[in-house]
Write an enzyme that holds these catalytic residues in place. Structure first.
Site, short mmCIF file in Angstrom:
data_model
loop_
_atom_site.label_atom_id
_atom_site.label_comp_id
_atom_site.label_asym_id
_atom_site.label_seq_id
_atom_site.Cartn_x
_atom_site.Cartn_y
_atom_site.Cartn_z
N ASN A 1 16.37 -51.97 9.36
CA ASN A 1 16.27 -52.98 8.38
C ASN A 1 16.47 -54.21 9.24
O ASN A 1 17.77 -54.49 9.87
CB ASN A 1 16.87 -52.93 7.19
CG ASN A 1 16.46 -51.68 6.21
OD1 ASN A 1 15.54 -52.04 5.50
ND2 ASN A 1 16.94 -50.88 6.17
N ASP B 1 25.47 -52.29 1.22
CA ASP B 1 24.88 -53.81 1.35
C ASP B 1 24.63 -54.28 -0.21
O ASP B 1 23.70 -54.74 -0.41
CB ASP B 1 23.68 -53.33 1.97
CG ASP B 1 23.10 -54.95 2.50
OD1 ASP B 1 23.90 -55.96 2.41
OD2 ASP B 1 21.90 -55.23 2.94
#
Length: 409
Positions: free
Chosen positions: A235, A294
């Site tokens: 990502n 996250d």
């Protein structure tokens, strides 16, 4: 009275009828705890001629080291990247709420923010031991603002920064100090980044590569300068390419310093990373995989609009986007959910899934002697799990800090 004498007089608790994660295996052994530490029962018996003061039947459950989340942006309505007069109370709320998910230590994470936010927030998040009040704070993770514009993801472009000529002084001026900082995520292709990496690592701060368009050569140079982590692999970085695999190529690079293990974060929430990509990463470099949530402030709140630093986030089902876009904005999956999804997606062993959330982040931060392990002498931070890896109870320093309503420990 000295600390050792106090510990020796503390009650000995013996956890029975359990499987302990130790040395990469689930062992049918008892866990002995005294004075907040894991105890060697042989020494207790042969040197002190003592037995347990109390026994607790674990009902056949798994006892694993407490989970460590090195990237969590907030949760339950608390946004670590929002300046307020009482940041500490928000951190404390998250610290309490994540106990039910097996997290015993964490790194509150700030996304790219204005300078005044760093200057106001950072002094209010001191390193703190865990206990009944909540999970321990290991130090802050600063994700940005020294990152790539092209791969900024949910980070606001207006507050991104590059390094000035006097790069490290620029870092200090930006953050206002590094006293409570444990991890810094930066893009290694930025000018003067290697100087910054060397200065940060000399202070014992972990440098992570992320939100970057770096090629493999640049990433390898960053590791040679001291970087040890990759922020949410796949990502916010260049996609893998067979002629230049970019940062992803660090997982199998042969140009890393001898004996250096590169660690990498994975968001195993079923949204950020396809199961096939999880399998590729795990099979390529299982020892370096670190599960991170996250998690954003919307964790635990459900659908609707929430904040993440300077931006609004829209939550729809299991996905969080920057409002009005299709840009992913962190996760709303807690750590125990990530562990279970990772296990199911990769087909790895239960032991491997648990170590990815405990031992590996501890090794990343150099804490493996006291955290992320149930070896003798380590902190008695552990989680009690059933066979489906749902959390039944959480212990910090040998003290019960959270328990499922139906649990009997």
């Amino acid at each position: 009275m000295r600390g050792g004498q106090v510990a020796a007089r503390a009650p000995v608790i013996q956890f029975t009828n359990c499987r302990i994660l130790r040395g990469g295996a689930l062992l049918r052994e008892d866990l002995w705890v005294r004075g907040g530490r894991i105890l060697d029962p042989e020494k207790l018996f042969f040197e002190e001629r003592r037995v347990a003061d109390e026994q607790r039947d674990c009902g056949g459950c798994i006892l694993a080291p407490g989970f460590i989340d090195v990237q969590i942006n907030g949760g339950f309505g608390v946004d670590f990247s929002q300046a307020s007069e009482d940041v500490g109370s928000g951190v404390a709320l998250v610290a309490r709420r994540i106990l039910s998910h097996g997290v015993t230590s964490f790194c509150p994470t700030l996304v790219t923010s204005p300078l005044e936010v760093y200057h106001k927030v950072l002094p209010q998040i001191p390193v703190k031991s865990g206990g009944p009040h909540g999970a321990g704070v290991l130090g802050v993770h600063l994700e940005g603002p020294f990152i790539s514009r092209e791969k900024r993801g949910a980070h606001p472009e207006a507050h991104l920064r590059s390094f000035e000529a006097d790069a490290f002084q620029d870092v200090l001026a930006t953050y206002g100090g590094l006293d409570n900082v444990r991890i810094v995520t930066l893009a290694p292709e930025l000018g003067h980044s290697h100087e910054v990496i060397r200065e940060l690592t000399a202070l014992g701060i972990c440098v992570s590569l992320g939100h970057s368009v770096a090629d493999l050569g640049t990433a390898e140079e960053a590791v040679q300068s001291g970087a040890t982590f990759i922020t949410h692999l796949f990502n916010a970085m260049l996609p893998f390419h067979h002629r230049d695999p970019g940062i992803v190529g660090l997982l199998t690079s042969d140009r890393l310093p001898a004996g250096r293990c590169i660690f990498y974060g994975m968001i195993a929430d079923g949204i950020h990373t396809n199961p096939a990509a999880l399998r590729i990463a795990h099979r390529a470099h299982p020892k370096g995989l670190v599960l991170v949530t996250d998690a954003v402030p919307a964790l635990g709140l459900g659908n609707g609009r929430h904040t993440l630093g300077q931006q609004e986030v829209e939550v729809d089902g299991l996905t969080a986007y920057v409002a009005g876009t299709n840009t992913l904005s962190g996760s709303i999956a807690p750590m125990d959910t990530c562990v279970r999804h990772f296990l199911q997606a990769t087909g790895c062993s239960v032991e491997s899934a648990l170590e990815a959330a405990s031992l590996h982040p501890a090794q990343l931060l150099g804490l493996e002697k006291c955290k992320g392990t149930l070896d003798f002498g380590a902190d008695a931070d552990f989680v009690v799990l059933d066979d489906s890896l749902h959390v039944r109870a959480t212990y910090i320093s040998g003290e019960l800090v959270w328990q499922a309503e139906e649990a009997r420990l």
